[in-house]
Design an enzyme around this catalytic site. Structure first.
Site, PDB file in Angstrom:
ATOM      1  N   THR A   5     -19.142  21.379  15.930  1.00  0.00           N
ATOM      2  CA  THR A   5     -18.627  21.255  14.559  1.00  0.00           C
ATOM      3  C   THR A   5     -17.837  19.975  14.353  1.00  0.00           C
ATOM      4  O   THR A   5     -17.992  19.294  13.329  1.00  0.00           O
ATOM      5  CB  THR A   5     -17.753  22.476  14.214  1.00  0.00           C
ATOM      6  OG1 THR A   5     -18.570  23.654  14.305  1.00  0.00           O
ATOM      7  CG2 THR A   5     -17.188  22.360  12.807  1.00  0.00           C
TER       8      THR A   5
ATOM      9  N   GLY B 116       0.812  -1.206   0.000  1.00  0.00           N
ATOM     10  CA  GLY B 116       0.000   0.000   0.000  1.00  0.00           C
ATOM     11  C   GLY B 116       0.847   1.257   0.000  1.00  0.00           C
ATOM     12  O   GLY B 116       2.061   1.235  -0.257  1.00  0.00           O
TER      13      GLY B 116
ATOM     14  N   GLY C  28      -7.405  -1.111 -10.969  1.00  0.00           N
ATOM     15  CA  GLY C  28      -6.495  -1.311  -9.858  1.00  0.00           C
ATOM     16  C   GLY C  28      -6.304  -2.778  -9.501  1.00  0.00           C
ATOM     17  O   GLY C  28      -7.262  -3.558  -9.482  1.00  0.00           O
TER      18      GLY C  28
ATOM     19  N   LYS D 163       1.254  -5.419   3.512  1.00  0.00           N
ATOM     20  CA  LYS D 163       0.490  -6.468   4.181  1.00  0.00           C
ATOM     21  C   LYS D 163       0.765  -7.775   3.448  1.00  0.00           C
ATOM     22  O   LYS D 163       0.697  -7.833   2.217  1.00  0.00           O
ATOM     23  CB  LYS D 163      -1.005  -6.155   4.147  1.00  0.00           C
ATOM     24  CG  LYS D 163      -1.865  -7.134   4.934  1.00  0.00           C
ATOM     25  CD  LYS D 163      -3.319  -6.662   4.984  1.00  0.00           C
ATOM     26  CE  LYS D 163      -4.167  -7.578   5.848  1.00  0.00           C
ATOM     27  NZ  LYS D 163      -5.576  -7.107   5.914  1.00  0.00           N
TER      28      LYS D 163
ATOM     29  N   ASP E 155     -14.847  -2.312  -0.607  1.00  0.00           N
ATOM     30  CA  ASP E 155     -13.501  -2.224  -0.053  1.00  0.00           C
ATOM     31  C   ASP E 155     -13.295  -0.817   0.500  1.00  0.00           C
ATOM     32  O   ASP E 155     -13.249   0.164  -0.240  1.00  0.00           O
ATOM     33  CB  ASP E 155     -12.465  -2.528  -1.147  1.00  0.00           C
ATOM     34  CG  ASP E 155     -11.061  -2.711  -0.586  1.00  0.00           C
ATOM     35  OD1 ASP E 155     -10.814  -2.301   0.570  1.00  0.00           O
ATOM     36  OD2 ASP E 155     -10.207  -3.266  -1.301  1.00  0.00           O
TER      37      ASP E 155
ATOM     38  N   TYR F 267     -14.589  -4.575 -18.731  1.00  0.00           N
ATOM     39  CA  TYR F 267     -14.146  -3.246 -18.297  1.00  0.00           C
ATOM     40  C   TYR F 267     -13.483  -2.566 -19.479  1.00  0.00           C
ATOM     41  O   TYR F 267     -12.651  -3.162 -20.167  1.00  0.00           O
ATOM     42  CB  TYR F 267     -13.146  -3.399 -17.144  1.00  0.00           C
ATOM     43  CG  TYR F 267     -13.026  -2.206 -16.227  1.00  0.00           C
ATOM     44  CD1 TYR F 267     -14.060  -1.837 -15.375  1.00  0.00           C
ATOM     45  CD2 TYR F 267     -11.842  -1.456 -16.188  1.00  0.00           C
ATOM     46  CE1 TYR F 267     -13.936  -0.760 -14.521  1.00  0.00           C
ATOM     47  CE2 TYR F 267     -11.705  -0.366 -15.336  1.00  0.00           C
ATOM     48  CZ  TYR F 267     -12.763  -0.020 -14.499  1.00  0.00           C
ATOM     49  OH  TYR F 267     -12.638   1.060 -13.644  1.00  0.00           O
TER      50      TYR F 267
ATOM     51  N   ASP G  91      -5.721  -4.028  -6.665  1.00  0.00           N
ATOM     52  CA  ASP G  91      -6.444  -4.376  -5.448  1.00  0.00           C
ATOM     53  C   ASP G  91      -7.900  -4.712  -5.742  1.00  0.00           C
ATOM     54  O   ASP G  91      -8.476  -5.616  -5.122  1.00  0.00           O
ATOM     55  CB  ASP G  91      -6.349  -3.252  -4.418  1.00  0.00           C
ATOM     56  CG  ASP G  91      -6.745  -1.891  -4.988  1.00  0.00           C
ATOM     57  OD1 ASP G  91      -6.834  -1.748  -6.225  1.00  0.00           O
ATOM     58  OD2 ASP G  91      -6.937  -0.961  -4.183  1.00  0.00           O
TER      59      ASP G  91
END
Length: 268
Positions: A187, A21, A104, A26, A127, A97, A106
């Site tokens: 706020t 990432g 991506g 990971k 996700d 697509y 991921d």
């Protein structure tokens, strides 16, 4: 470095998949289709220091933030062939697509993970990472596309950076003790309510529309902020924190199996 063992394994050869990432790596260690261990690393060097001592059979790296040349250069320390997931990598789904080169890694991995866990079933993958992605892969294992929307922290930053006086706030630390109300009285709480309730309503609207179009669709939730929203979405919801890793391992095994199937038998 953090690791989480899912079960003990005496397997000598394991596959390693890496989801690189923006700030951390990971990893998932797999014995065949089984996830043995999950790790989080702050750098490639920390990962290599750990895995240089272990028997790793195959490696697949996925990154939406690093070019392939950098990945190859940084992973030379494993002294093993490192595969990199890109738009040309064979995967066990089809992509309906228009611009597959921009899809991506991921998103592809999460879709493959969904098909792996729910074969022959329509799936909606939510996700919740830097961005929210909501993608559909159908019962024929065809990626049908989806949408990309700002994630939790991006929404907080946008309000702060695009206005003169709104502060930079984050998710309430006591979120588990109480969800933000719609009628916030200050706020900071109003911003927190807007981001969290807005995302929850957005995702519930997506789920409702997809369930109407595809009755019986499985809804999977993953990503770093998934646990915060599990109880706010209309059930049934399947929270799969390691969905991307599961998909990466399936892609890795798919490529290894194809390579073996196309390799001539020298003993024939």
């Amino acid at each position: 470095m953090e690791t989480r063992h899912l079960y003990d394994s005496s397997m000598a050869d394991m596959n390693l998949v890496v989801d690189w990432g923006n700030s951390r790596l990971k990893t998932g260690s797999f014995a065949g289709p089984d996830l043995v261990e999950v790790g989080l690393y702050d750098s490639v060097e920390a990962l290599l220091d750990d895995f240089i001592k272990r028997p790793v059979k195959q490696v697949l790296v996925s990154s939406t933030s690093r070019p392939a040349e950098e990945i190859r250069r940084r992973f030379t320390g494993l002294d093993i062939n490192v595969q990199i997931l890109d738009s040309q990598t064979p995967v066990p789904i089809r992509k309906d697509y228009d611009t597959p080169a921009t899809l991506g890694a991921d998103r592809v991995a999460a879709a493959v993970g969904a098909v792996t866990l729910f074969p022959g079933q329509d799936c909606l993958v939510l996700d919740l990472g830097t961005c929210l992605t909501a993608d559909v892969v159908d019962r024929e294992s065809v990626f049908q596309g989806g949408l990309i929307s700002p994630g939790v922290h991006m929404r907080f930053r946008a309000m702060h950076e695009q206005t003169a006086r709104l502060p930079l706030v984050d998710v309430p630390v006591d979120l588990a003790e109480g969800w933000p109300v719609l009628t916030a009285k200050n706020t900071q709480q109003a911003m927190q309510s807007g981001v969290l309730n807005g995302l929850a309503l957005e995702m519930n609207g997506l789920i409702e529309n997809h369930r109407r179009e595809r009755p019986g669709i499985a809804v999977l939730l993953c990503g770093g902020d998934a646990s915060s929203f599990e109880s706010r979405l209309k059930p049934p919801i399947f929270v799969v924190p390691e969905l991307v890793l599961i998909g990466l391992n399936r892609i890795l095994r798919y490529n290894v199996e194809n390579l073996q199937a196309n390799t001539p038998d020298v003993n024939a």
